[in-house]
Write a protein that holds these residues in place. Structure first.
Motif, PDB file in Angstrom:
ATOM      1  N   GLU A 184       0.810  -1.121  -0.050  1.00 60.58           N
ATOM      2  CA  GLU A 184       0.076  -0.047   0.127  1.00 60.58           C
ATOM      3  C   GLU A 184       0.779   1.389   0.034  1.00 60.58           C
ATOM      4  OE1 GLU A 184      -2.692  -3.310   1.567  1.00 60.58           O
ATOM      5  OE2 GLU A 184      -0.440  -2.481   1.975  1.00 60.58           O
ATOM      6  N   ALA A 185       2.079   1.248   0.338  1.00 59.64           N
ATOM      7  CA  ALA A 185       3.011   2.335   0.424  1.00 59.64           C
ATOM      8  C   ALA A 185       4.324   2.124   0.003  1.00 59.64           C
ATOM      9  CB  ALA A 185       2.835   3.216   1.732  1.00 59.64           C
ATOM     10  N   LEU A 186       5.045   3.050  -0.390  1.00 53.53           N
ATOM     11  CA  LEU A 186       6.396   2.928  -0.692  1.00 53.53           C
ATOM     12  C   LEU A 186       7.341   3.967  -0.415  1.00 53.53           C
ATOM     13  CD1 LEU A 186       8.776   1.348  -2.495  1.00 53.53           C
ATOM     14  CD2 LEU A 186       8.059   2.692  -4.394  1.00 53.53           C
ATOM     15  N   CYS A 187       8.342   3.811   0.326  1.00 56.80           N
ATOM     16  CA  CYS A 187       9.337   4.904   0.681  1.00 56.80           C
ATOM     17  C   CYS A 187      10.575   4.879  -0.140  1.00 56.80           C
ATOM     18  CB  CYS A 187      10.027   4.732   2.051  1.00 56.80           C
ATOM     19  SG  CYS A 187      11.093   5.974   2.691  1.00 56.80           S
ATOM     20  N   ILE A 188      10.725   6.043  -1.105  1.00 51.02           N
ATOM     21  CA  ILE A 188      11.676   6.018  -2.054  1.00 51.02           C
ATOM     22  C   ILE A 188      12.996   6.266  -1.799  1.00 51.02           C
ATOM     23  CG2 ILE A 188       9.856   6.827  -3.651  1.00 51.02           C
ATOM     24  CD1 ILE A 188      11.254   9.462  -3.423  1.00 51.02           C
ATOM     25  N   GLY A 189      13.497   6.606  -0.497  1.00 48.79           N
ATOM     26  CA  GLY A 189      14.857   6.721   0.095  1.00 48.79           C
ATOM     27  C   GLY A 189      14.721   6.888   1.603  1.00 48.79           C
ATOM     28  N   THR A 190      15.853   6.820   2.060  1.00 49.27           N
ATOM     29  CA  THR A 190      15.886   6.878   3.437  1.00 49.27           C
ATOM     30  C   THR A 190      17.364   7.551   3.986  1.00 49.27           C
ATOM     31  OG1 THR A 190      14.434   4.814   4.025  1.00 49.27           O
ATOM     32  CG2 THR A 190      15.860   5.503   5.715  1.00 49.27           C
ATOM     33  N   ALA A 220      12.027   9.087   3.647  1.00 49.19           N
ATOM     34  CA  ALA A 220      12.095   9.349   5.062  1.00 49.19           C
ATOM     35  C   ALA A 220      13.511  10.070   5.248  1.00 49.19           C
ATOM     36  CB  ALA A 220      12.693   7.611   5.449  1.00 49.19           C
ATOM     37  N   ALA A 221      13.303  11.261   5.658  1.00 46.64           N
ATOM     38  CA  ALA A 221      14.238  12.255   5.931  1.00 46.64           C
ATOM     39  C   ALA A 221      14.922  12.184   7.425  1.00 46.64           C
ATOM     40  CB  ALA A 221      13.886  13.592   5.823  1.00 46.64           C
ATOM     41  N   ASN A 222      16.145  12.389   7.765  1.00 52.83           N
ATOM     42  CA  ASN A 222      16.546  12.297   9.000  1.00 52.83           C
ATOM     43  C   ASN A 222      16.182  13.449   9.895  1.00 52.83           C
ATOM     44  OD1 ASN A 222      18.187  10.931  11.069  1.00 52.83           O
ATOM     45  ND2 ASN A 222      19.843  12.381  10.487  1.00 52.83           N
ATOM     46  N   TRP A 223      16.110  13.186  11.088  1.00 52.79           N
ATOM     47  CA  TRP A 223      15.723  14.160  11.938  1.00 52.79           C
ATOM     48  C   TRP A 223      16.453  15.618  12.264  1.00 52.79           C
ATOM     49  CZ3 TRP A 223      18.830  16.321  15.621  1.00 52.79           C
ATOM     50  CH2 TRP A 223      19.978  15.320  15.956  1.00 52.79           C
ATOM     51  N   ASN A 224      17.613  15.500  11.746  1.00 60.32           N
ATOM     52  CA  ASN A 224      18.330  16.637  11.714  1.00 60.32           C
ATOM     53  C   ASN A 224      17.953  17.734  10.652  1.00 60.32           C
ATOM     54  OD1 ASN A 224      19.337  15.631   9.503  1.00 60.32           O
ATOM     55  ND2 ASN A 224      21.429  15.335  10.049  1.00 60.32           N
ATOM     56  N   ALA A 225      18.769  18.575  10.170  1.00 65.06           N
ATOM     57  CA  ALA A 225      18.158  19.630   9.197  1.00 65.06           C
ATOM     58  C   ALA A 225      17.532  18.820   7.804  1.00 65.06           C
ATOM     59  CB  ALA A 225      19.388  20.651   8.662  1.00 65.06           C
ATOM     60  N   GLU A 226      17.871  17.441   7.655  1.00 66.68           N
ATOM     61  CA  GLU A 226      17.372  17.028   6.412  1.00 66.68           C
ATOM     62  C   GLU A 226      15.963  17.055   6.166  1.00 66.68           C
ATOM     63  OE1 GLU A 226      17.586  12.863   3.686  1.00 66.68           O
ATOM     64  OE2 GLU A 226      17.885  12.850   5.635  1.00 66.68           O
ATOM     65  N   PHE A 227      15.152  16.891   6.983  1.00 65.32           N
ATOM     66  CA  PHE A 227      13.863  16.988   6.660  1.00 65.32           C
ATOM     67  C   PHE A 227      13.224  18.239   6.215  1.00 65.32           C
ATOM     68  CE2 PHE A 227      13.459  18.240  11.097  1.00 65.32           C
ATOM     69  CZ  PHE A 227      12.274  18.995  11.283  1.00 65.32           C
ATOM     70  N   LEU A 236       5.045  13.970  -3.273  1.00 69.83           N
ATOM     71  CA  LEU A 236       5.117  12.886  -2.600  1.00 69.83           C
ATOM     72  C   LEU A 236       3.578  12.944  -1.567  1.00 69.83           C
ATOM     73  CD1 LEU A 236       8.610  12.530  -1.207  1.00 69.83           C
ATOM     74  CD2 LEU A 236       7.556  11.315  -2.954  1.00 69.83           C
ATOM     75  N   ASP A 237       3.208  12.007  -1.155  1.00 68.72           N
ATOM     76  CA  ASP A 237       1.962  11.974  -0.491  1.00 68.72           C
ATOM     77  C   ASP A 237       2.129  12.444   1.191  1.00 68.72           C
ATOM     78  OD1 ASP A 237       0.242  10.788  -2.683  1.00 68.72           O
ATOM     79  OD2 ASP A 237       1.732   9.142  -2.556  1.00 68.72           O
ATOM     80  N   PHE A 238       3.093  11.912   1.518  1.00 62.51           N
ATOM     81  CA  PHE A 238       3.087  12.419   3.020  1.00 62.51           C
ATOM     82  C   PHE A 238       4.696  12.648   3.331  1.00 62.51           C
ATOM     83  CE2 PHE A 238       2.802   7.795   3.382  1.00 62.51           C
ATOM     84  CZ  PHE A 238       3.590   7.371   4.094  1.00 62.51           C
ATOM     85  N   ILE A 239       5.132  13.466   4.156  1.00 68.51           N
ATOM     86  CA  ILE A 239       6.528  13.933   4.594  1.00 68.51           C
ATOM     87  C   ILE A 239       6.819  12.672   5.722  1.00 68.51           C
ATOM     88  CG2 ILE A 239       7.763  15.548   6.282  1.00 68.51           C
ATOM     89  CD1 ILE A 239       5.672  17.801   5.300  1.00 68.51           C
ATOM     90  N   GLY A 240       7.952  12.037   5.485  1.00 69.71           N
ATOM     91  CA  GLY A 240       8.314  10.968   6.365  1.00 69.71           C
ATOM     92  C   GLY A 240       9.703  11.478   6.975  1.00 69.71           C
ATOM     93  N   ILE A 241       9.672  11.161   8.310  1.00 71.02           N
ATOM     94  CA  ILE A 241      10.626  11.719   9.152  1.00 71.02           C
ATOM     95  C   ILE A 241      11.112  10.726  10.161  1.00 71.02           C
ATOM     96  CG2 ILE A 241      11.401  13.516  11.000  1.00 71.02           C
ATOM     97  CD1 ILE A 241       9.332  15.196  10.110  1.00 71.02           C
TER      98      ILE A 241
END
Length: 373
Positions: A184-190, A220-227, A236-241
């Motif tokens: 149902e969902a795919l994360c394109i990078g972490t 999926a962006a890291n918690w530091n400044a990346e997101f 994209l459909d939602f912000i991933g942190i």
């Protein structure tokens, strides 16, 4: 006494019955191992997998094993989990090496649960229990410079183009797998923080993925400044942190202290959400079962410290503060707890119980109570 001929006939009958029983068991076992056949309606929910009214992702990060059964999934159902994240790996020789190796089968550093076959069957079994799947491929750096995806950094623009070409092959394979398996969902990078400045390349990849996959997409962006540096959230459909925000400078913080510490990350996340107008999902969040769980939440416990006393109270307090801060926010779309070991028993591995899993601990009860809301 029966004659020898009669005895022979009886022996032959018993042999045939046993043979048929063995064949029946073999056929049943083989059928249980077959992956689902792709269909156009693979992503359609069954009668037991209808989303809740708020459509939130109540998830855990599933640790791949050598099999999956209904018994492995039953604890998730009891904890009101509605999503799992599955994580296959691509292999990169070093942080500046532009080639990514793709291993889709079992063996050669691969586990059954990370193979295409294992990923597909796990998602099918989960769907049967009303649990959906986020496919979340990661990169694994084998050695040399760098140890995690955030270290990936090419030495030239030419190498960046080679890396994106290789990474696109890697990601498009999993986009097609997610489509045919109905994930149902795919994360394109972490956590590929040095790559996000290449906005055009990421947008081109998203367009390629959209052409073959029709579920939800995130990064999926890291918690530091990346997101806050990602410029393609709108595609994209939602912000991933990856929400391993440090919340304390001391061990065993109180919930009041943690609630106060969350206010600055909350402000930053809410500001980004207002800007891009997309819901937010914590693609990973978790806490060790140690007194220092809130100091560096991303850091694994010292696995050589066998005498370390687990601190389940601090872990549960961290869970409570996080849920109280974010679950009431309408723009908060859910989270994936890091991490969940299928089949872990209450008296299982001491090392497992010391690390991030909430299983069989007060943290699991906190998670389940919020997921039930």
């Amino acid at each position: 006494m029966p004659s020898s001929a009669v005895a022979f006939r009886r022996w032959r009958l018993v042999f045939l019955v046993l043979l048929l029983a063995v064949v029946a068991v073999a056929v049943w076992w083989r059928w249980c191992q077959l992956p689902p056949q792709p269909t156009n309606s693979a992503r359609a929910p069954s009668s037991t997998s209808l989303p809740r009214a708020d459509n939130r992702l109540r998830g855990v990060s599933w640790v791949a094993g050598d099999s999956v059964s209904s018994l492995d999934l039953e604890p998730l159902v009891r904890a009101h989990v509605t999503w799992i994240a599955q994580t296959p790996f691509g292999w990169q020789a070093g942080a500046a090496t532009p080639e990514i190796q793709l291993h889709t089968g079992v063996g050669h550093r691969g586990y059954w649960g990370e193979s295409d076959r294992g990923l597909t069957l796990t998602s099918q079994r989960a769907r049967q229990r009303g649990i959906r799947t986020l496919l979340k491929p990661h990169l694994w750096l084998r050695g040399g410079s760098g140890t995690w995806p955030g270290d990936v950094k090419m030495n030239s623009e030419v190498d960046w183009q080679r890396w994106f070409a290789s990474y696109s092959v890697f990601m498009l394979h999993y986009a097609r797998l997610a489509e045919t398996s109905g994930m149902e969902a795919l994360c394109i990078g972490t956590e590929l923080q040095h790559s996000v400045g290449h906005e055009a390349e990421w947008r081109a990849l998203i367009a390629q993925v959209r052409a073959v996959y029709h579920g939800q997409l995130t990064y999926a962006a890291n918690w530091n400044a990346e997101f806050e540096q990602v410029r393609f959230w709108d595609a994209l459909d939602f912000i991933g942190i990856q929400a391993y925000f440090p919340l304390s400078a001391t061990e065993r913080p109180t919930k009041a202290a943690l609630l106060k510490a969350w206010q600055e990350p909350l402000r930053r996340i809410a500001a980004l959400q207002r800007k891009v107008k997309k819901p937010v999902v914590f693609t990973e969040i978790g806490y060790k079962t140690t007194p220092d769980a809130a100091i560096e939440p991303w850091s694994w416990p010292d696995r050589t410290a066998v005498l370390t006393t687990p601190d389940e109270t601090t872990q549960a307090t961290c869970y409570a503060a996080m849920f109280e801060t974010f679950w009431p926010r309408k723009w908060f779309q859910g989270l994936f707890v890091w991490k969940w070991y299928p089949g872990l028993q209450p008296a299982g591995s001491a090392r497992r119980h010391l690390d991030f899993t909430p299983q069989h601990k007060p943290a699991e009860r906190v998670m389940a109570a919020w997921f039930a809301k």
